[in-house]
Design a protein around this motif. Structure first.
Motif, PDB file in Angstrom:
ATOM      1  N   ASP A  99       0.837  -1.198   0.000  1.00 10.79           N
ATOM      2  CA  ASP A  99       0.000   0.000   0.000  1.00 10.79           C
ATOM      3  C   ASP A  99       0.873   1.250   0.000  1.00 10.79           C
ATOM      4  OD1 ASP A  99      -2.739  -1.095   0.297  1.00 10.79           O
ATOM      5  OD2 ASP A  99      -1.985  -1.854   2.206  1.00 10.79           O
ATOM      6  N   ASP A 100       0.222   2.380  -0.256  1.00 10.97           N
ATOM      7  CA  ASP A 100       0.833   3.698  -0.053  1.00 10.97           C
ATOM      8  C   ASP A 100       2.070   3.916  -0.921  1.00 10.97           C
ATOM      9  OD1 ASP A 100      -1.121   3.957   1.976  1.00 10.97           O
ATOM     10  OD2 ASP A 100       0.212   2.985   3.411  1.00 10.97           O
ATOM     11  N   SER A 297     -12.005   5.823  -5.365  1.00  5.30           N
ATOM     12  CA  SER A 297     -11.140   5.345  -4.279  1.00  5.30           C
ATOM     13  C   SER A 297      -9.748   5.031  -4.791  1.00  5.30           C
ATOM     14  CB  SER A 297     -11.728   4.082  -3.636  1.00  5.30           C
ATOM     15  OG  SER A 297     -12.811   4.383  -2.814  1.00  5.30           O
ATOM     16  N   LYS A 301      -6.348   6.843  -3.694  1.00  6.61           N
ATOM     17  CA  LYS A 301      -5.387   6.074  -2.893  1.00  6.61           C
ATOM     18  C   LYS A 301      -4.027   5.993  -3.561  1.00  6.61           C
ATOM     19  CE  LYS A 301      -5.093   1.890  -0.085  1.00  6.61           C
ATOM     20  NZ  LYS A 301      -3.921   1.173  -0.590  1.00  6.61           N
TER      21      LYS A 301
END
Length: 459
Positions: A99-100, A297, A301
């Motif tokens: 993630d991220d 989303s 994100k």
């Protein structure tokens, strides 16, 4: 009070004159999403042979139709099933592994390697079952997929009673199912042949993107989609880097302009994302009647940017909503979240609280999504003759009190966890939040086992 013999006789005659139905579903409010956006208080839907027979006030439906099977939810909202126009279902088993980070790093350093080490037919079947369970419990009745082993995706989707527009991925490097684009194209044609007349499965052609396929492959994919009169699905202009790279490699053309130059938009087409879209691109999308899968989303994100959705909508381009894959670009399949975020993202990016109101956001998750797929004659609204895909959404929880405007409630207040019943092709797949076609405990056990395998492969 005892009924008189005359009253009993009238009741008996009424029952005899009523037409048979397979299922009647009623609710406190029925949101039809027809052209007039009718909302029926104390309404009902009669269903037979997978199709909607009639929609109207409950009292009238009960006079006209009889059914041994009923779902009555006087305190709920009955709506068309939600349509997820872009995801990668089997990636549910890769949820949270990375993630991220930026899209290209996420893909090249984590996702592609993890898929290479773990993805096989068993993995795809297990991931699809998990995804379909989550989607159905959240009110999604149709989803658009792009992944590998799409035959297995179709089989598991069909077993669960779910509707799927399923695109076999074509990509320019060795994939888990096909090692070359030529093999992928041949496999795609077999997939199209197998499911071309299926009532639940719409097979499609899905080249991954312009940066993972050659011009020759993209043209061949378009020709194959046209041969079977089905959708050509691909990722387009998801990031600024993709646009910059396209400009350098393709005579200063955006990805959209490049695809148009190849003839890849000549036929039924669905583009996912279209974040970095210029004015000329929007005109090209309109010229070719391209549908768009907007993934708020995912775009947020991954830091991809803010799509010019209002520009597309003002140009009458059909725009649906998608969750994208649940392995870092979003992490869930929650269409209620996408409706809420789509509206709020449009407002904050334009600094105008009036844009993309709740009615329009809900349309993007239903009838506009169907239009983006070219399936609005079949799904997306509650109208006689259409396929019977519908959901009931409970208002029993405190976030459902009180109800002033039904669209406001659906988009800004209610959640995926408030979905109570799901009917697809006239058959209940979820009733009172209990899945009827899938085994959650078995799916969870399998997900845990495969999680351990994925974790071990990343060490």
């Amino acid at each position: 009070m005892r009924l008189s013999s005359i009253s009993l006789s009238l009741l008996f005659c009424s029952l005899l004159s009523a037409a048979p139905a397979d299922l009647i579903v009623s609710a406190g409010r029925v949101v039809t999403m027809d052209a007039q956006r009718h909302v029926i208080v104390n309404g009902a839907v009669a269903i037979a042979k997978g199709r909607i027979l009639a929609v109207g006030p409950k009292a009238e439906i009960d006079k006209q139709y009889r059914s041994a099977k009923r779902i009555d939810r006087p305190d709920a909202i009955l709506t068309p099933g939600l349509i997820n126009t872009h995801t990668h279902a089997a990636m549910s088993l890769l949820r949270g592994i990375a993630d991220d980070m930026a899209l290209q790093k996420w893909l090249e350093k984590f996702i592609f390697p993890a898929e290479g080490k773990n993805v096989n037919e068993q993995f795809v079947r297990a991931g699809t079952r998990l995804a379909v369970l989550e989607m159905m419990l959240g009110g999604t009745t149709t989803y658009v997929d792009m992944y590998y082993f799409e035959d297995a995706v179709a089989e598991e989707t069909k077993k669960a009673g779910m509707r799927g527009v399923l695109g076999q991925t074509i990509i320019g490097f060795p994939a888990p199912d096909y090692k070359t684009p030529e093999l992928a194209l041949a496999g795609t044609e077999k997939f199209l042949e197998r499911f071309k007349n299926d009532p639940l499965i719409v097979p499609a052609v899905a080249p991954h993107a312009i940066y993972t396929n050659s011009a020759q492959t993209l043209k061949a994919a378009r020709a194959l989609a046209n041969k079977y009169q089905t959708l050509f699905i691909t990722h387009v202009s998801e990031t600024q880097k993709e646009n910059i790279d396209s400009g350098g490699a393709n005579h200063n053309m955006t990805p959209t302009a490049y695809l148009e130059s190849l003839g890849a938009m000549d036929g039924r087409t669905l583009f996912a994302h279209e974040v970095w879209t210029r004015a000329n691109d929007i005109l090209a999308l309109k010229r070719h009647s391209v549908g768009i899968a907007h993934c708020p989303s995912s775009n947020m994100k991954l830091g991809s940017g803010t799509a010019n959705i209002m520009g597309m909508l003002r140009t009458s381009i059909p725009v649906g909503l998608g969750t994208d894959g649940p392995a870092g670009s979003n992490n869930d399949f929650d269409m209620f979240e996408e409706m809420d975020l789509a509206s709020k993202l449009a407002k904050v990016s334009s600094q105008d609280p009036t844009v993309l109101p709740a009615t329009q956001a809900f349309a993007m998750a239903t009838i506009a999504g169907a239009q983006a797929l070219g399936m609005d004659k079949e799904i997306g609204s509650l109208e006689p003759g259409k396929r019977a895909d519908l959901i009931t959404v409970s208002t029993d929880a405190p976030n459902g009190w009180p109800m002033h405007d039904v669209y406001s409630m659906l988009v800004y207040s209610l959640k995926a966890s408030d979905v109570q019943d799901v009917v697809i092709e006239g058959k209940a797949t979820v009733e009172n939040r209990k899945p009827l076609t899938l085994n959650p405990l078995a799916i969870r056990r399998e997900a845990k086992m495969l999680r351990d395998k994925v974790d071990a492969s990343l060490k």
